[in-house]
Design a protein around this motif. Structure first.
Motif, short mmCIF file in Angstrom:
data_model
loop_
_atom_site.label_atom_id
_atom_site.label_comp_id
_atom_site.label_asym_id
_atom_site.label_seq_id
_atom_site.Cartn_x
_atom_site.Cartn_y
_atom_site.Cartn_z
N ARG A 45 91.25 64.06 25.86
CA ARG A 45 90.92 62.79 25.23
C ARG A 45 89.42 62.69 24.93
NH1 ARG A 45 95.15 59.62 23.23
NH2 ARG A 45 96.97 59.94 24.57
N GLY A 46 88.62 63.12 25.88
CA GLY A 46 87.18 63.07 25.68
C GLY A 46 86.72 63.96 24.55
N VAL A 47 87.27 65.17 24.48
CA VAL A 47 86.93 66.10 23.40
C VAL A 47 87.38 65.53 22.06
CG1 VAL A 47 87.42 68.38 22.43
CG2 VAL A 47 86.91 68.14 24.86
N ALA A 48 88.55 64.88 22.05
CA ALA A 48 89.03 64.25 20.81
C ALA A 48 88.06 63.16 20.35
CB ALA A 48 90.42 63.67 21.02
N PHE A 121 83.42 59.59 22.35
CA PHE A 121 82.96 59.15 21.02
C PHE A 121 81.53 58.63 21.09
CE2 PHE A 121 82.49 56.22 17.50
CZ PHE A 121 83.09 56.89 16.44
N ALA A 122 81.24 57.81 22.12
CA ALA A 122 79.90 57.24 22.26
C ALA A 122 78.86 58.31 22.53
CB ALA A 122 79.90 56.20 23.39
N VAL A 123 79.20 59.29 23.37
CA VAL A 123 78.26 60.35 23.70
C VAL A 123 77.88 61.15 22.46
CG1 VAL A 123 78.03 62.58 24.88
CG2 VAL A 123 78.89 60.60 26.11
N THR A 168 86.26 71.94 25.38
CA THR A 168 87.48 71.95 26.18
C THR A 168 87.37 72.97 27.31
OG1 THR A 168 88.82 71.28 24.28
CG2 THR A 168 89.98 72.29 26.13
N ALA A 169 86.79 74.12 27.00
CA ALA A 169 86.61 75.15 28.04
C ALA A 169 85.69 74.65 29.15
CB ALA A 169 86.05 76.43 27.42
#
Length: 209
Positions: A45-48, A121-123, A168-169
């Protein structure tokens, strides 16, 4: 038939992007912290979220947003410091949780995943590395004599694809480490480490601006 991009330039671009993608920065540190603190599903989710922010940057670049930000740097300065403050707040919250040795969160996984998307997204949206990329790295590879939409599509596909693989890795590596160390006495250390990573990412965001 004229290709959308110059093949030689595109290969060079791919090489540069590969280096940039694996170089540790705010986004990669955030991915590691997310994996350690929230688990594998949250990493995705974070990578997305970060990938969507990168896509926003590409759309903005196609519309001339990078030139606007260059002309009015105070706009991006505000965005940068707001993002840095937000990430620092996340890190401080994690550190305080470790100091208090709070029990594990009972928040449902779906909430955590949505939060990871929003945070990612914010990062990435406030990442100075993005502005550097769109104002210094990308322009030399854009050929104004070729169709701009197709060029930006190919550049975006390469950039987002490589970022997704590397982030992701990094994130899954952090998640694997968290799974190995599941003993209660390690949880405090994990929270402190996660907080340190996020605060480091916030400092990098602010300093790289």
């Amino acid at each position: 038939m004229t290709l959308p991009v110059d093949p030689h330039k595109y290969v060079t671009f791919l090489g540069i992007m590969a280096v940039l993608a694996v170089t540790p920065g705010p986004a990669n540190l955030f991915a590691i912290a997310t994996g350690m603190h929230r688990g594998r599903a949250a990493v995705i989710r974070g990578v997305a979220g970060m990938s969507c922010a990168t896509l926003v940057w590409f759309i903005g670049a196609a519309l001339g947003l990078s030139a606007l930000v260059t002309a009015f740097p105070q706009v991006f300065r505000i965005l940068t410091y707001a993002g840095a403050a937000y990430v620092a707040w996340l890190g401080l919250s994690s550190i305080l949780s470790g100091i208090r040795n709070d029990p594990d969160s009972k928040t449902p996984r779906t909430h955590l995943e949505r939060s990871a998307f929003r945070d990612g997204f914010a990062v990435q949206l406030s990442n100075p590395k993005a502005l550097l990329f769109f104002t210094a790295v990308l322009p030399p590879f854009v050929d104004l004599a070729r169709p701009l939409p197709l060029q930006m599509t190919l550049f975006a596909a390469a950039t987002i694809g490589m970022d997704m693989i590397t982030m992701t890795a990094y994130g899954l590596g952090g998640a694997a480490l968290a799974v190995v160390m599941t003993r209660p006495d390690f949880r405090r250390g994990f929270r402190l480490l996660v907080g340190g990573l996020l605060i480091t990412a916030a400092i990098l965001i602010a300093m790289r601006h």
